[in-house]
Each structure stands twice: as C-alpha cells, then as structure tokens.
Design a protein around this motif. Sequence first.
Motif, PDB file in Angstrom:
ATOM      1  N   SER A 127       0.822  -1.205   0.000  1.00 15.53           N
ATOM      2  CA  SER A 127       0.000   0.000   0.000  1.00 15.53           C
ATOM      3  C   SER A 127       0.859   1.261   0.000  1.00 15.53           C
ATOM      4  N   ALA A 128       0.312   2.325  -0.552  1.00 18.31           N
ATOM      5  CA  ALA A 128       0.809   3.675  -0.320  1.00 18.31           C
ATOM      6  C   ALA A 128      -0.241   4.339   0.559  1.00 18.31           C
ATOM      7  N   THR A 129       0.124   4.729   1.783  1.00 17.55           N
ATOM      8  CA  THR A 129      -0.865   5.187   2.764  1.00 17.55           C
ATOM      9  C   THR A 129      -0.563   6.598   3.241  1.00 17.55           C
ATOM     10  N   ALA A 130      -1.533   7.486   3.104  1.00 11.58           N
ATOM     11  CA  ALA A 130      -1.419   8.839   3.637  1.00 11.58           C
ATOM     12  C   ALA A 130      -1.901   8.855   5.083  1.00 11.58           C
ATOM     13  N   VAL A 131      -1.267   9.698   5.895  1.00  6.46           N
ATOM     14  CA  VAL A 131      -1.624   9.823   7.307  1.00  6.46           C
ATOM     15  C   VAL A 131      -1.727  11.307   7.663  1.00  6.46           C
ATOM     16  N   CYS A 132      -2.790  11.654   8.384  1.00  8.65           N
ATOM     17  CA  CYS A 132      -2.964  13.021   8.880  1.00  8.65           C
ATOM     18  C   CYS A 132      -3.650  12.949  10.241  1.00  8.65           C
ATOM     19  N   CYS A 133      -3.054  13.579  11.250  1.00 11.20           N
ATOM     20  CA  CYS A 133      -3.594  13.521  12.615  1.00 11.20           C
ATOM     21  C   CYS A 133      -3.958  14.916  13.122  1.00 11.20           C
ATOM     22  N   LYS A 134      -5.009  14.988  13.925  1.00 12.58           N
ATOM     23  CA  LYS A 134      -5.329  16.213  14.649  1.00 12.58           C
ATOM     24  C   LYS A 134      -4.298  16.429  15.752  1.00 12.58           C
ATOM     25  N   ASP A 135      -4.220  17.651  16.242  1.00 13.99           N
ATOM     26  CA  ASP A 135      -3.249  17.933  17.302  1.00 13.99           C
ATOM     27  C   ASP A 135      -3.667  17.355  18.654  1.00 13.99           C
ATOM     28  N   THR A 136      -4.860  16.782  18.716  1.00 18.08           N
ATOM     29  CA  THR A 136      -5.288  16.104  19.947  1.00 18.08           C
ATOM     30  C   THR A 136      -4.668  14.712  20.077  1.00 18.08           C
ATOM     31  N   VAL A 137      -4.067  14.232  18.993  1.00 17.07           N
ATOM     32  CA  VAL A 137      -3.433  12.914  18.993  1.00 17.07           C
ATOM     33  C   VAL A 137      -2.036  13.031  19.596  1.00 17.07           C
ATOM     34  N   SER A 138      -1.730  12.183  20.561  1.00 16.04           N
ATOM     35  CA  SER A 138      -0.426  12.233  21.212  1.00 16.04           C
ATOM     36  C   SER A 138       0.670  11.713  20.271  1.00 16.04           C
ATOM     37  N   SER A 139       1.909  12.048  20.582  1.00 17.10           N
ATOM     38  CA  SER A 139       3.033  11.586  19.765  1.00 17.10           C
ATOM     39  C   SER A 139       3.129  10.065  19.787  1.00 17.10           C
ATOM     40  N   GLU A 140       2.799   9.445  20.919  1.00 18.21           N
ATOM     41  CA  GLU A 140       2.836   7.989  21.014  1.00 18.21           C
ATOM     42  C   GLU A 140       1.752   7.356  20.145  1.00 18.21           C
ATOM     43  N   GLU A 141       0.546   7.933  20.164  1.00 25.92           N
ATOM     44  CA  GLU A 141      -0.538   7.415  19.321  1.00 25.92           C
ATOM     45  C   GLU A 141      -0.202   7.591  17.842  1.00 25.92           C
ATOM     46  N   LYS A 142       0.374   8.720  17.513  1.00 25.46           N
ATOM     47  CA  LYS A 142       0.778   8.971  16.131  1.00 25.46           C
ATOM     48  C   LYS A 142       1.832   7.961  15.683  1.00 25.46           C
ATOM     49  N   ARG A 143       2.781   7.667  16.555  1.00 22.75           N
ATOM     50  CA  ARG A 143       3.828   6.693  16.226  1.00 22.75           C
ATOM     51  C   ARG A 143       3.216   5.314  16.007  1.00 22.75           C
ATOM     52  N   LEU A 144       2.276   4.929  16.862  1.00 16.35           N
ATOM     53  CA  LEU A 144       1.631   3.629  16.707  1.00 16.35           C
ATOM     54  C   LEU A 144       0.840   3.542  15.407  1.00 16.35           C
ATOM     55  N   LEU A 145       0.171   4.640  15.045  1.00 18.30           N
ATOM     56  CA  LEU A 145      -0.579   4.650  13.795  1.00 18.30           C
ATOM     57  C   LEU A 145       0.371   4.539  12.598  1.00 18.30           C
ATOM     58  N   THR A 146       1.473   5.268  12.664  1.00 15.88           N
ATOM     59  CA  THR A 146       2.463   5.206  11.584  1.00 15.88           C
ATOM     60  C   THR A 146       3.056   3.803  11.470  1.00 15.88           C
ATOM     61  N   ASP A 147       3.349   3.191  12.623  1.00 22.31           N
ATOM     62  CA  ASP A 147       3.861   1.812  12.613  1.00 22.31           C
ATOM     63  C   ASP A 147       2.838   0.853  12.016  1.00 22.31           C
ATOM     64  N   PHE A 148       1.582   1.057  12.372  1.00 25.86           N
ATOM     65  CA  PHE A 148       0.516   0.208  11.839  1.00 25.86           C
ATOM     66  C   PHE A 148       0.456   0.327  10.319  1.00 25.86           C
ATOM     67  N   CYS A 149       0.475   1.560   9.814  1.00 21.62           N
ATOM     68  CA  CYS A 149       0.404   1.767   8.368  1.00 21.62           C
ATOM     69  C   CYS A 149       1.652   1.238   7.667  1.00 21.62           C
ATOM     70  N   ALA A 150       2.811   1.380   8.308  1.00 22.04           N
ATOM     71  CA  ALA A 150       4.064   0.882   7.728  1.00 22.04           C
ATOM     72  C   ALA A 150       4.081  -0.636   7.657  1.00 22.04           C
ATOM     73  N   SER A 151       3.252  -1.295   8.465  1.00 22.76           N
ATOM     74  CA  SER A 151       3.227  -2.761   8.457  1.00 22.76           C
ATOM     75  C   SER A 151       2.601  -3.316   7.186  1.00 22.76           C
ATOM     76  N   PHE A 152       1.902  -2.471   6.421  1.00 23.04           N
ATOM     77  CA  PHE A 152       1.325  -2.949   5.158  1.00 23.04           C
ATOM     78  C   PHE A 152       1.728  -2.088   3.961  1.00 23.04           C
ATOM     79  N   GLY A 153       2.847  -1.341   4.075  1.00 27.17           N
ATOM     80  CA  GLY A 153       3.345  -0.595   2.923  1.00 27.17           C
ATOM     81  C   GLY A 153       4.048   0.692   3.290  1.00 27.17           C
ATOM     82  N   GLY A 154       4.163   1.587   2.308  1.00 26.95           N
ATOM     83  CA  GLY A 154       4.813   2.876   2.515  1.00 26.95           C
ATOM     84  C   GLY A 154       3.866   3.886   3.141  1.00 26.95           C
ATOM     85  N   VAL A 155       4.420   4.798   3.963  1.00 27.33           N
ATOM     86  CA  VAL A 155       3.615   5.781   4.688  1.00 27.33           C
ATOM     87  C   VAL A 155       4.035   7.191   4.285  1.00 27.33           C
ATOM     88  N   PHE A 156       3.041   8.055   4.054  1.00 32.32           N
ATOM     89  CA  PHE A 156       3.294   9.435   3.670  1.00 32.32           C
ATOM     90  C   PHE A 156       2.479  10.353   4.585  1.00 32.32           C
TER      91      PHE A 156
END
Length: 268
Positions: A127-156
Amino acid sequence: MKIGFIGAGNLATALVSGSAETSFFAVNDFYAYDVFTPSLENISKLGVKPLSSAKELIDLCDMVILAVKPKDFPALLAANAEFLNKKNPFIVSVAAGTDLSYIESLLGFDAKLARIMPNINAKVQGSATAVCCKDTVSSEEKRLLTDFCASFGGVFEISEELFPVFGVIGGCSPAFNYMYIDQLARAAVKLGMSKNTALEVAAQAVKGSAEMVLASSEHPYTLIDKVCSPGGTTIEGVTALQAKGFENAVNAAVEAAYNKDCKMREKK
C-alpha cells in the motif's frame, strides 16, 4: 494495543492481511464489527475476533478504525458518539472524501482523530498510505498509527488538503495499474502468448519498473530514454502510446477521480 475495525469489508481485510504478516502487530490484536455478517465471517477467518456490536468494540479497543462507507458515517456516529466521548479511544477514518472536521461535527466532541488513506495493495504489504492527525493525537498514538500503516506498505504524512490528490494517485491508481497490466497481457495473448504467462510477465515488468523508479535518483523520462534504442522496438511502442493519447488519458483519469472526491465533500 487493541485495534478494532468498525466495518469489515475488502479494505479492512486487506489491512489485517498485510499487517498480520509482520512481527509488529499480531492478528490477536485485531477486533471487528460489521452489520453485514458475511464480511464479519470472512475477516474472522484471518484470526480477527468478531464482536457483536460497535459499542462492544469501542469499549474494548484502544484504536477504533472507521472502515465504513462515507454515507454510513452520520448514522454510525449518531448512534455511538456518546459512548465514543465517554471512552475517548483513538479514532481513525479510512473514508475518502470525508474530512476530519466533518467527522468531528458528527461526533460533537474534541476527539483524538486521524485520517489514513491506504489502498487494497495493503494485502501484499504494497500500500501507499497517507496519514494526517489532529493535534489532539499524542506523539505515542501517532507513532503507533504510523507503525501500523508501515506494516502494510509505505507511509506518507501529508496535510489534509492534499488528501484528495493523494486519494487518486495513491488510492485509485491501483485500479488504473491493474487495467494497464491486463491490457498488456491481452495484447500479448493476441500475439500468441498464454493469458497466465502474459499476466505474470506484465505484472513482474510493472513491479520491476516501479521498484526502479523508487530506487533511482533519475527522472522517469531519463529511464525511458535508457530503454529506447534508436530505431528500436521500445521507441516505436512509446510513440504509439503518445499518438493514441496515453498521457492525456492518464491526466483525464486523475482529474475525473479528483473532481468526484471534491463533489463528495461538497455534499456534506
């Protein structure tokens, strides 16, 4: 981290299939709920735990992925907004044409909210996956989401205003690429090659070309020039594609899909 999918259709199944092949997320981290029983049965074959309601999933999961069609968002969030507010999980939407501000207006509270835009190639970790988070999302949650997306392809990580463009070249283009591969194979069949062999050859050639673009620092047209020998077969084919409007057809497809996304957002 427990990850729950509300909506267990083709895309949710592809994300689970791709992610479960990695060591970062185990399939027993995933839960799902869908009103359509066959979809829930299908995703459960991968080891995902099926749940009986959206509320049960929200109560159990740390990350709630909204994988339903955009038209279903109003009813879904109206029925579950109060419970989502109480539990306050990390909410992630995969819906095209559905802005964060629109989702938040349906929720009625300042949620921990993000959008991702993967594609069906997640099933094979392509996959090619775009990611966009609100500022209410913590850095740890953002990292976990990015890791999740990276597990099935490239992340942008991109700004939300670029999601409609990304949605076309990252989300719609697999269908365009499948069309190209299929047509290459059909042309080869016309010239005597078996369909199975032709499909395998065409798909491998397209895969290799994509990998070459990603690995090379050269512009695609420089790579094209390297393949086109003077008076050879490749330049003959390239000029035929140009004469038949190949570039114009691709531009038209991108613009048509982009305009459709804009119209979807205008209706909300």
